[in-house]
Design a protein around this motif. Structure first.
Motif, mmCIF file in Angstrom:
data_model
loop_
_atom_site.group_PDB
_atom_site.id
_atom_site.type_symbol
_atom_site.label_atom_id
_atom_site.label_comp_id
_atom_site.label_asym_id
_atom_site.label_seq_id
_atom_site.Cartn_x
_atom_site.Cartn_y
_atom_site.Cartn_z
ATOM 1 N N LYS A 152 -2.798 -6.593 -10.492
ATOM 2 C CA LYS A 152 -1.477 -5.974 -10.404
ATOM 3 C C LYS A 152 -0.550 -6.871 -9.566
ATOM 4 O O LYS A 152 -0.997 -7.609 -8.698
ATOM 5 C CB LYS A 152 -1.577 -4.601 -9.767
ATOM 6 C CG LYS A 152 -2.269 -3.599 -10.639
ATOM 7 C CD LYS A 152 -2.208 -2.233 -9.995
ATOM 8 C CE LYS A 152 -2.966 -1.227 -10.835
ATOM 9 N NZ LYS A 152 -2.988 0.094 -10.221
ATOM 10 N N LEU A 153 0.723 -6.749 -9.827
ATOM 11 C CA LEU A 153 1.734 -7.543 -9.145
ATOM 12 C C LEU A 153 1.754 -7.235 -7.655
ATOM 13 O O LEU A 153 1.865 -8.152 -6.824
ATOM 14 C CB LEU A 153 3.102 -7.249 -9.792
ATOM 15 C CG LEU A 153 4.260 -8.103 -9.305
ATOM 16 C CD1 LEU A 153 4.038 -9.561 -9.667
ATOM 17 C CD2 LEU A 153 5.562 -7.618 -9.917
ATOM 18 N N LYS A 154 1.622 -5.970 -7.297
ATOM 19 C CA LYS A 154 1.665 -5.553 -5.899
ATOM 20 C C LYS A 154 0.504 -6.179 -5.121
ATOM 21 O O LYS A 154 0.693 -6.712 -4.014
ATOM 22 C CB LYS A 154 1.603 -4.032 -5.816
ATOM 23 C CG LYS A 154 1.758 -3.495 -4.431
ATOM 24 C CD LYS A 154 1.742 -1.969 -4.447
ATOM 25 C CE LYS A 154 1.797 -1.410 -3.052
ATOM 26 N NZ LYS A 154 1.705 0.038 -3.033
ATOM 27 N N THR A 155 -0.720 -6.162 -5.653
ATOM 28 C CA THR A 155 -1.880 -6.720 -4.942
ATOM 29 C C THR A 155 -1.778 -8.248 -4.850
ATOM 30 O O THR A 155 -2.171 -8.841 -3.844
ATOM 31 C CB THR A 155 -3.187 -6.333 -5.650
ATOM 32 O OG1 THR A 155 -3.130 -6.741 -7.000
ATOM 33 C CG2 THR A 155 -3.432 -4.852 -5.560
#
Length: 142
Positions: A2-5
């Motif tokens: 994911k982009l956030k991680t």
């Protein structure tokens, strides 16, 4: 992923890389301080050891009564060797003997000296025979 991680991982890696040089510099400063502290400690110990050796070598001055008459003072001898202080002689260590063993050795030495005196009296002056004065049997005290 994911982009956030992924952003979180990148941020953590950047923080770790920024802290790396700081941590390395801090550890190097600690190492340098420890090296200088160890050198100073070794120097202090060597000086204390030398001071103790000088104190044990100096003979104690015998106490003398003051005389009413002035006496001539001996002249100081000039030092033949001006290179520096000579090495301190070895300090003779005290033997750890029991009183019985000390008495036994004293008796043996007295017997040896008596034998040496008797041999010197037996031979005429000027002619000496080489003799080995080893003690084969130590006299026992009753």
């Amino acid at each position: 992923m994911k982009l956030k991680t992924l952003r979180k991982k990148i941020r953590r890696l950047e923080i770790r890389l920024q802290g790396g040089p700081k941590k390395l510099a801090k550890l190097k400063r600690k190492l340098e301080a420890q090296v200088t502290a160890n050198a100073a400690k070794a120097k202090r110990k060597a000086a204390a050891r030398a001071r103790k050796a000088r104190q044990t070598v100096k003979p104690s001055q015998p106490t003398q009564k003051k005389s009413l008459r002035p006496t001539a003072k001996p002249q100081a001898k000039p030092a033949a060797n001006m290179r520096g202080p000579a090495a301190a002689p070895k300090v003779k260590r005290k033997l750890n003997l029991s009183p019985e063993r000390r008495a036994q050795l004293a008796a043996a030495m007295k017997a040896r000296w008596a034998a040496k005196r008797a041999a010197a009296e037996a031979t005429p002056q000027g002619i000496s025979t080489p003799q080995d004065f080893t003690i084969r049997e130590i006299p026992q005290s009753p």
